[in-house]
Enzyme design. Structure first.
Site, mmCIF file in Angstrom:
data_model
loop_
_atom_site.group_PDB
_atom_site.id
_atom_site.type_symbol
_atom_site.label_atom_id
_atom_site.label_comp_id
_atom_site.label_asym_id
_atom_site.label_seq_id
_atom_site.Cartn_x
_atom_site.Cartn_y
_atom_site.Cartn_z
ATOM 1 N N GLY A 150 -0.705 3.444 0.949
ATOM 2 C CA GLY A 150 -0.280 2.647 2.096
ATOM 3 C C GLY A 150 -1.383 1.671 2.434
ATOM 4 O O GLY A 150 -2.030 1.121 1.544
ATOM 5 N N GLU A 151 -1.641 1.493 3.710
ATOM 6 C CA GLU A 151 -2.695 0.587 4.177
ATOM 7 C C GLU A 151 -3.808 1.423 4.799
ATOM 8 O O GLU A 151 -3.631 1.983 5.887
ATOM 9 C CB GLU A 151 -2.129 -0.401 5.203
ATOM 10 C CG GLU A 151 -1.114 -1.370 4.635
ATOM 11 C CD GLU A 151 -1.736 -2.420 3.733
ATOM 12 O OE1 GLU A 151 -2.964 -2.634 3.805
ATOM 13 O OE2 GLU A 151 -0.994 -3.023 2.941
ATOM 14 N N SER A 152 -4.947 1.501 4.141
ATOM 15 C CA SER A 152 -6.035 2.365 4.615
ATOM 16 C C SER A 152 -6.537 1.954 5.999
ATOM 17 O O SER A 152 -6.872 2.818 6.824
ATOM 18 C CB SER A 152 -7.194 2.377 3.611
ATOM 19 O OG SER A 152 -7.711 1.070 3.427
ATOM 20 N N CYS A 156 -4.499 6.204 -3.770
ATOM 21 C CA CYS A 156 -4.644 4.790 -3.421
ATOM 22 C C CYS A 156 -5.356 4.625 -2.069
ATOM 23 O O CYS A 156 -6.563 4.790 -1.991
ATOM 24 C CB CYS A 156 -3.291 4.099 -3.474
ATOM 25 S SG CYS A 156 -3.381 2.305 -3.623
ATOM 26 N N ARG A 209 -11.880 -1.845 -2.818
ATOM 27 C CA ARG A 209 -10.516 -2.003 -2.297
ATOM 28 C C ARG A 209 -9.793 -3.142 -3.011
ATOM 29 O O ARG A 209 -10.413 -4.110 -3.425
ATOM 30 C CB ARG A 209 -10.555 -2.342 -0.796
ATOM 31 C CG ARG A 209 -11.131 -1.261 0.061
ATOM 32 C CD ARG A 209 -11.021 -1.635 1.524
ATOM 33 N NE ARG A 209 -9.605 -1.742 1.848
ATOM 34 C CZ ARG A 209 -9.125 -2.470 2.844
ATOM 35 N NH1 ARG A 209 -9.921 -3.163 3.615
ATOM 36 N NH2 ARG A 209 -7.832 -2.505 3.067
ATOM 37 N N ILE A 221 -0.570 -0.019 -7.573
ATOM 38 C CA ILE A 221 -0.026 -1.030 -6.667
ATOM 39 C C ILE A 221 -1.158 -1.511 -5.764
ATOM 40 O O ILE A 221 -1.650 -0.746 -4.936
ATOM 41 C CB ILE A 221 1.125 -0.464 -5.818
ATOM 42 C CG1 ILE A 221 2.240 0.070 -6.724
ATOM 43 C CG2 ILE A 221 1.658 -1.531 -4.858
ATOM 44 C CD1 ILE A 221 3.303 0.853 -5.986
ATOM 45 N N ARG A 222 -1.601 -2.747 -5.948
ATOM 46 C CA ARG A 222 -2.746 -3.275 -5.181
ATOM 47 C C ARG A 222 -3.862 -2.238 -5.137
ATOM 48 O O ARG A 222 -4.440 -1.955 -4.090
ATOM 49 C CB ARG A 222 -2.315 -3.643 -3.760
ATOM 50 C CG ARG A 222 -1.488 -4.890 -3.672
ATOM 51 C CD ARG A 222 -1.076 -5.213 -2.254
ATOM 52 N NE ARG A 222 -2.227 -5.289 -1.375
ATOM 53 C CZ ARG A 222 -2.183 -5.030 -0.060
ATOM 54 N NH1 ARG A 222 -1.071 -4.669 0.509
ATOM 55 N NH2 ARG A 222 -3.260 -5.138 0.669
ATOM 56 N N HIS A 240 -0.424 6.052 -8.207
ATOM 57 C CA HIS A 240 0.608 6.723 -7.402
ATOM 58 C C HIS A 240 1.404 7.706 -8.251
ATOM 59 O O HIS A 240 2.483 7.359 -8.753
ATOM 60 C CB HIS A 240 1.567 5.680 -6.819
ATOM 61 C CG HIS A 240 0.963 4.832 -5.760
ATOM 62 N ND1 HIS A 240 1.054 5.131 -4.422
ATOM 63 C CD2 HIS A 240 0.247 3.678 -5.842
ATOM 64 C CE1 HIS A 240 0.426 4.202 -3.713
ATOM 65 N NE2 HIS A 240 -0.077 3.306 -4.555
ATOM 66 N N GLU A 282 3.224 10.072 -7.343
ATOM 67 C CA GLU A 282 4.509 10.383 -6.696
ATOM 68 C C GLU A 282 5.616 9.429 -7.135
ATOM 69 O O GLU A 282 6.804 9.727 -6.957
ATOM 70 C CB GLU A 282 4.349 10.373 -5.167
ATOM 71 C CG GLU A 282 4.257 9.006 -4.517
ATOM 72 C CD GLU A 282 2.876 8.339 -4.591
ATOM 73 O OE1 GLU A 282 2.713 7.275 -3.957
ATOM 74 O OE2 GLU A 282 1.975 8.864 -5.280
#
Length: 193
Positions: free
Chosen positions: A49-51, A81, A108, A135-136, A171, A173
């Site tokens: 997600g967004e850390s 991530c 990052r 992903i990013r 990821h 998952e």
């Protein structure tokens, strides 16, 4: 005894982790507020997600200190991530650190923006190639004493373990249709194997 895994459910890709862990026989608990941390957990998932958002919400909701104490005391953690960024002691391109319980230096958004996302296969620990979706994604630039490198892609460290903390740049998952090996490995850590 069935593993009881707390999954940080503030933001990001937590539902997919819950589904695969339940499919593997674990009990899961969504961690959304400080009161959710009052129960006995055998493991913790810090999802992608967004850390920055996750870090802010952990503080705003009064969850940060309790989770950091549990991680430092040895609660097994699967961090993917953004979760890896939360665990890192140091970020090479950001002054803000979060739990800082794992002696690694992380870059990052190392692979760039969304267009820098990709999928590959690589060895993970003693396992032959498993699928890895980035992903990013960040990657680990440096590991400290006691950190075991579990996977590298193109010369970059993308998975490492420190005690019971498992940090991944990818990821797993999102690839469970092909492999549940990472979640099985994590449940083995939770069960003391």
């Amino acid at each position: 005894m069935t593993a009881k895994i707390g999954v940080l459910a503030l933001q990001g890709a937590f539902i997919e982790h819950i589904q695969v862990l339940q499919d593997l026989g674990a009990e899961t608990v969504e961690l959304r507020q400080a009161a959710d941390l009052q129960q006995e957990l055998t493991g913790l998932v810090l999802p992608g997600g967004e850390s920055t958002v996750q870090g802010k919400l952990l503080h705003d909701l009064g969850m940060y200190d309790a989770l950091r104490e549990q991680i430092a005391a040895g609660l097994p953690v699967l961090a993917t991530c953004a979760g890896m960024i939360l665990l890192a002691e140091r970020l090479s391109n950001d002054d803000k650190v979060h739990f800082a319980t794992m002696p690694i230096t992380v870059r990052r958004n190392a692979y760039g923006r969304q267009l820098g996302s990709f999928r590959t296969h690589a060895a993970f620990g003693s396992l032959d190639a498993i699928p890895m979706t980035f992903i990013r994604a960040p990657y680990i630039e440096q590991v400290g004493e006691g950190v075991q490198v579990l996977a590298e892609v193109d010369g970059k460290i993308v998975a490492a373990q420190y005690g019971k903390q498992l940090a991944l740049a990818f990821h797993p998952e999102l690839d469970v249709a092909e492999s549940t090996a990472v979640h099985e490995y994590f449940l083995g850590i939770c069960e003391g194997n």
